[in-house]
Structure formats: C-alpha cells, structure tokens
Design an enzyme around this catalytic site. Structure first.
Site, PDB file in Angstrom:
ATOM      1  N   ASP A  17       7.612  16.710   8.384  1.00  0.00           N
ATOM      2  CA  ASP A  17       7.244  16.207   7.054  1.00  0.00           C
ATOM      3  C   ASP A  17       5.730  16.136   6.900  1.00  0.00           C
ATOM      4  OD1 ASP A  17       7.696  15.436   4.473  1.00  0.00           O
ATOM      5  OD2 ASP A  17       8.105  13.339   4.933  1.00  0.00           O
ATOM      6  N   ILE A  43       0.814  -1.215   0.000  1.00  0.00           N
ATOM      7  CA  ILE A  43       0.000   0.000   0.000  1.00  0.00           C
ATOM      8  C   ILE A  43       0.848   1.265   0.000  1.00  0.00           C
ATOM      9  CG2 ILE A  43      -2.115  -0.924   1.013  1.00  0.00           C
ATOM     10  CD1 ILE A  43      -1.072  -0.103   3.753  1.00  0.00           C
ATOM     11  N   GLY A  44       2.130   1.107   0.154  1.00  0.00           N
ATOM     12  CA  GLY A  44       2.963   2.315   0.167  1.00  0.00           C
ATOM     13  C   GLY A  44       4.393   1.984  -0.207  1.00  0.00           C
ATOM     14  N   VAL A  49       5.415  -0.387   2.396  1.00  0.00           N
ATOM     15  CA  VAL A  49       4.380  -0.550   3.422  1.00  0.00           C
ATOM     16  C   VAL A  49       3.351  -1.548   2.885  1.00  0.00           C
ATOM     17  CG1 VAL A  49       2.680   0.615   4.873  1.00  0.00           C
ATOM     18  CG2 VAL A  49       4.735   1.840   4.158  1.00  0.00           C
TER      19      VAL A  49
HETATM   20  N1  LIG Z   1      -0.532   2.663   9.256  1.00  0.00           N
HETATM   21  C1  LIG Z   1      -0.772   2.732   7.958  1.00  0.00           C
HETATM   22  N2  LIG Z   1      -1.952   2.312   7.460  1.00  0.00           N
HETATM   23  C2  LIG Z   1      -2.202   2.377   6.146  1.00  0.00           C
HETATM   24  N3  LIG Z   1      -1.365   2.890   5.243  1.00  0.00           N
HETATM   25  C3  LIG Z   1      -0.178   3.325   5.668  1.00  0.00           C
HETATM   26  C4  LIG Z   1       0.192   3.267   7.038  1.00  0.00           C
HETATM   27  N4  LIG Z   1       1.422   3.787   7.181  1.00  0.00           N
HETATM   28  C5  LIG Z   1       1.810   4.155   5.941  1.00  0.00           C
HETATM   29  N5  LIG Z   1       0.861   3.878   5.023  1.00  0.00           N
HETATM   30  C6  LIG Z   1       0.899   4.143   3.578  1.00  0.00           C
HETATM   31  O1  LIG Z   1       2.232   4.044   3.129  1.00  0.00           O
HETATM   32  C7  LIG Z   1       2.690   5.313   2.631  1.00  0.00           C
HETATM   33  C8  LIG Z   1       4.139   5.502   2.975  1.00  0.00           C
HETATM   34  O2  LIG Z   1       4.277   5.436   4.372  1.00  0.00           O
HETATM   35  P1  LIG Z   1       5.329   6.323   5.147  1.00  0.00           P
HETATM   36  O3  LIG Z   1       5.137   7.753   4.747  1.00  0.00           O
HETATM   37  O4  LIG Z   1       5.257   6.018   6.592  1.00  0.00           O
HETATM   38  O5  LIG Z   1       6.657   5.745   4.515  1.00  0.00           O
HETATM   39  P2  LIG Z   1       7.907   6.510   4.001  1.00  0.00           P
HETATM   40  O6  LIG Z   1       8.826   5.475   3.488  1.00  0.00           O
HETATM   41  O7  LIG Z   1       8.392   7.390   5.076  1.00  0.00           O
HETATM   42  O8  LIG Z   1       7.284   7.336   2.799  1.00  0.00           O
HETATM   43  P3  LIG Z   1       7.672   8.774   2.255  1.00  0.00           P
HETATM   44  O9  LIG Z   1       9.074   8.696   1.782  1.00  0.00           O
HETATM   45  O10 LIG Z   1       6.677   8.988   1.132  1.00  0.00           O
HETATM   46  O11 LIG Z   1       7.456   9.748   3.370  1.00  0.00           O
HETATM   47  C9  LIG Z   1       1.748   6.345   3.238  1.00  0.00           C
HETATM   48  O12 LIG Z   1       1.629   7.491   2.423  1.00  0.00           O
HETATM   49  C10 LIG Z   1       0.438   5.571   3.317  1.00  0.00           C
HETATM   50  O13 LIG Z   1      -0.250   5.611   2.088  1.00  0.00           O
END
Ligand SMILES: Nc1ncnc2c1ncn2[C@@H]1O[C@H](COP(=O)(O)OP(=O)(O)OP(=O)(O)O)[C@@H](O)[C@H]1O
Length: 510
Positions: free
Chosen positions: A163, A31-32, A39
C-alpha cells in the site's frame, strides 16, 4: 508487568495481564482517519513524549480482532529500520469508550486497542498539498532515496508493503521519511508459492499484474507504486488517476503501452488478460509524456514503470541508479525546511471547511443577504495546484555521501520470480490471544485524492468493453464479476483504498 522503557521496543516480554492503559496518554488532536481507524497525536502523561495513537477499528468486526491489525503488529515487530515507522507498544482501554458527547461507543468489543507509534509531523500527501508547496530536485531525491532504502529493507525481510502511497509515507521535521501503515503488508517466503490476493494497493498505485488478476507476485508490486510516487513528485500531480480498475488499466496502457507476450512473456496467461487486452496496438509513450524530466530521472522511471514485473527494477538497483549520484545530489534531510505539521486528513478537512464556506457564501449571495456578510473576509484558497516545474529549493545543501549501496553489490537485479507464502490467516491468534500484548520491534496541489476527482489524462478508452462505467466499482462489464475476491471496488473509502482491507479469517488469498 514489564513496560518498555521510553523509546524502546518491548518485543519479547509481553505483559501477562494486559498492556498499559491508553489513559497513560492525553489525546491532543486527530491527525488521521483511515479505513482502519482514527489516528491521534497524543502526549505520554508521564514523560511528555509526543506520540501517534492509532485506534484499531472494532465496530465492524464480527470475527474479533481484525486480521489487518494483527498482521500490522506482527510485521512491525520484525522490522527495525530508520526508514520504517516504529511501533512502540500497544495499549488498551479496558472500559467501554466514550464518544465526544460522553456516550459509550457501540462496538461489540467493550474496550479500545491502540497502537502507539513514534510521532511524525507530516505525511507526504499532506506536505505536498500545502499551499504553494514546491519540492526541489535535491529534496525529491532525498525522499526517494529514503523511500527506496526503507522498502529495500522490507523486501530483504520478505515483507511486501502492498500500500505504498503518499499518505503512508511519513516525514518528520528532521527530513526523515518512514514507511507506515503495514495493514496490508504481507510476509512472503521466497521458496513458497501460495496465491495472494490481487485486491491490494490503492488503485492509482496498483501495478498492471494485479489489475490483470495475478495472484502470484513479489516485491515488484511495491516498485510500481514507487514509480507512480516518483513521477508524481516530479510532475506535481498523480500520474495515473484511474476511476476504477478498467480505467486504471486503460491509463496504464496509454502511458506504458499494451502488454503482449513479446514485451511481457507470459502475460497472456494471467487470468484476466483476455478480458482486457487492448483491441489495437498501443505504443509506450512514457518518454514522450515526461520528456521534460531530467534524462536520468526518466531513465529510472522507465525501469520502475516497466510492465513486466520480472523486468521491473528492484529497490536495491534503484538505489544505485545514476540519478542519485548525479548533480544536484540528494540533500541532507536535516537541511530541509521545517513546516507546520501537515497530514492528509488535516488538509482534506481544511479544504472541506473552505468548500463549505464557499458554498455558504454563494448561497448568501444568491439570497442577497445584508451587507454584514459582505464584510466577511475573502475565503482563502488552499491547495493551489503545483506546476510541473521544479525549482531548486531554498537551501539545497548537497549531501556529500554516496547513495547507500545495499548489501550484495550493484549487480543488475530484477524480480525474476514470483514469491508467495502458504499458511493462511488461521495461523494468527484469536482476539483473546492478542489482548494485552505489547507489540514492539522492530508537485501535487491536488492533494487528498478526491475520488474520481480528475479527468483522465491519457486519451480514450482502450477497453474492449468501452472502458470505465460507474464510479468506484467494478465498472466495466468485462471485468470479472464475482471473481475469487468478490466484494468492493477501489473507490471504497476516502482514499480509494484497494481491496481486502479487512479480510476475514478463513479467506484463501491474502
Ligand atoms: N506515526 C504517525 N505519526 C503521525 N501521523 C501518523 C502516524 N501514523 C499515521 N499517521 C497519520 O494518519 C494517517 C492514517 O494512518 P494509517 O495509514 O496508518 O491508517 P489507516 O487507517 O491504515 O489509513 P488508510 O486507510 O488511509 O491507509 C496517515 O496518512 C498519517 O497522516
């Protein structure tokens, strides 16, 4: 070994010989995908509970366990609030992990580490990007109030998020909004005065003080981002989509006016001010550009997008702004419609597939392939742009209660002082120390922000060097090169991530 009960946080009792295995979960869907790792939506095998698993990216780590992950875990352990995402535990995969083809993945660390979060159905960017999506005013007020409540809580606990952006605001189908992604967050004690990096916050949401090189700053940096989100919700698209740092400053000046020692005492002492001070006077145009907004919304926005951070409104004061008290009132989160899950990653992927299909269709047309192809269904367009118009929602149940008044009364409260914290990253344990620990505690339409995807909206460049050059980097020649933070520009990665996403141990400003 003590394992946290379902839904509980196993803060203090760290297992002595490792945490639970990721095998306790069945991965359902990605999902991410962030700078930080993938994620997944996953199911806990024992209980059937749906969670989000965030895999900590280790491939590029020369220095062991990434500092951002350590910091995110550490900070989330401190926080426990309904508008802040809950870290349930940390799990590991002790064996070398396999890729989709079953081959072992080539990271140096032979296992995987995952943070387990409560699952949220959407992120704000993904939700807003749904075709035909329109947020009502009560809905915008409801989300904004939750965002401010969560942020106020973080600021009370001396945590700067650093952020704030749509994809880091998670929403469930009960209408609850939670702040997520604390990978760039920082604990700052009020009485300390250390230098912090200014290479944080995704470019479009980054405040002028950071773009001008300030290294002493406080919670006001998050409030600028909140202002950008607020205007984006009302306007239906990002309001300051800069191509690179100079262009970002340019856009800010065109909207908010040029800073000088009158409207922002002390600005001329900020390191890069002289490189960027506009060569001609520029008037603040915010009221004019957003004249179609409700006057109370505009009044609040003015106070969020104030150039001088010490005069910018705090989360606490924003929560008691008249905007949230006036009709239409913020709706009850539970009254909001339920949507199929939508994360930025998924909407982006769908759009990519559609583009690919469109490309293939166009190619076929050019090649005049036989009629079999012309029978293919028309390609659906998703992500129609939001209009600036906001219509009342289908079920705008009014929220009877008043906006929460944070502790300490409703006195006008600005960020008069810069905070900082000394103590560098060396305070953090090494990768070995982290292993096995359970952590607990605690109208768009444009969507997933194509890098440099939009034309500048606010006129010509005011940069002495002629404005932005190049893409996604330190474009203008007068932007300090090889400054204290070196490294990459804002266009890194898909989300135009800010600067030091993974600062290594030993950096002096983080
Ligand atoms: N607890 C959660 N439940 C559902 N979706 C989530 C959750 N945590 C993160 N996501 C999804 O995953 C995406 C990326 O998560 P996150 O921002 O924590 O990771 P990141 O690697 O730090 O990403 P970025 O570099 O874009 O900031 C979020 O934008 C969201 O769509």
């Amino acid at each position: 070994m003590a394992i946290a009960a379902l839904g509980q946080l196993n803060t203090n009792e760290l297992p002595s010989h490792g945490s639970r295995s990721v095998d306790c979960f069945e991965k359902l869907e990605q999902i991410g995908e962030g700078t930080y790792g993938q994620v997944y939506m996953a199911r806990e095998k024992g209980t059937g509970e749906i969670v989000a698993l965030k895999k900590i990216r280790m491939e590029n780590e020369r220095e062991g366990f990434p500092i951002t992950a350590i910091r995110e875990i550490k900070i989330l352990k401190r926080l426990n609030h309904e508008n802040v995402i809950k870290l349930k535990e940390v799990v590991t995969s002790p064996e070398p992990e396999k890729d989709e083809q079953g081959r072992p993945e080539g990271n140096k660390y032979k296992g995987g580490i995952y943070m387990v979060f409560e699952y949220m159905d959407h992120d704000l960017t993904g939700l807003a990007d749904r075709p035909g999506m329109r947020f009502s005013i009560p809905q915008i007020k409801c989300y904004m109030r939750q965002l401010l409540t969560g942020l106020h809580y973080c600021h009370i606990y001396q945590v700067l998020h650093r952020d704030i952006k749509g994809s880091n605001l998670l929403i469930d189908n009960e209408g609850n909004l939670k702040l997520a992604d604390f990978g760039l967050a920082r604990l700052v004690a009020k009485d300390q005065n250390a230098n912090l990096t200014n290479r944080v916050i995704t470019l479009w949401y980054r405040p002028p003080e950071l773009l001008l090189g300030a290294t002493k700053y406080g919670p006001a940096v998050d409030m600028w981002s909140v202002g950008c989100i607020f205007a984006e919700l009302l306007q239906g698209k990002p309001i300051l989509p800069g191509k690179d740092e100079p262009d970002q400053l340019n856009k800010i000046f065109e909207l908010c006016g040029a800073p000088d020692d009158t409207n922002w005492p002390g600005v001329s002492k900020i390191p890069w001010y002289n490189n960027f001070k506009p060569t001609r006077p520029i008037k603040r145009r915010l009221k004019d550009v957003f004249r179609h907004f409700d006057p109370l919304a505009l009044e609040l926005l003015e106070r969020m997008l104030t150039l001088d951070p010490s005069q910018r409104i705090s989360a606490r004061d924003a929560l008691v702004a008249e905007y949230f008290w006036a009709d239409p009132k913020p709706c009850d989160p539970k009254s909001l419609p339920k949507y199929e899950s939508s994360h930025e990653f998924q909407t982006k992927k769908k759009r990519q597939q559609q583009r690919q299909q469109q490309g293939e269709a166009a190619k076929r047309q050019r090649l005049q392939l036989p009629s079999q192809h012309s029978r293919l269904p028309p390609i659906q367009q998703s992500g129609q742009p939001h209009t600036a118009q906001i219509r009342p929602g289908p079920n705008p149940l009014m929220h009877g209660s008043q906006p929460p008044v944070p502790a300490g009364g409703a006195q006008v409260h600005h960020y008069g002082k810069h905070h900082g914290q000394s103590g560098g990253p060396n305070r953090y344990p090494s990768s070995r120390g982290c292993q096995g620990s359970s952590a607990v505690g605690g109208g768009y339409g444009i969507g997933p922000y194509p890098p440099q995807g939009r034309a500048p909206s606010y006129g010509s460049s005011v940069m002495p060097g002629g404005g932005p050059r190049g893409q996604g980097g330190w474009g203008a020649s007068n932007y300090p090169q090889g400054g204290p933070y070196g490294g990459s520009g804002p266009g890194r990665g898909l989300n135009m991530k800010g600067g030091n996403r993974n600062p290594q141990y030993g950096g002096s400003q983080i």
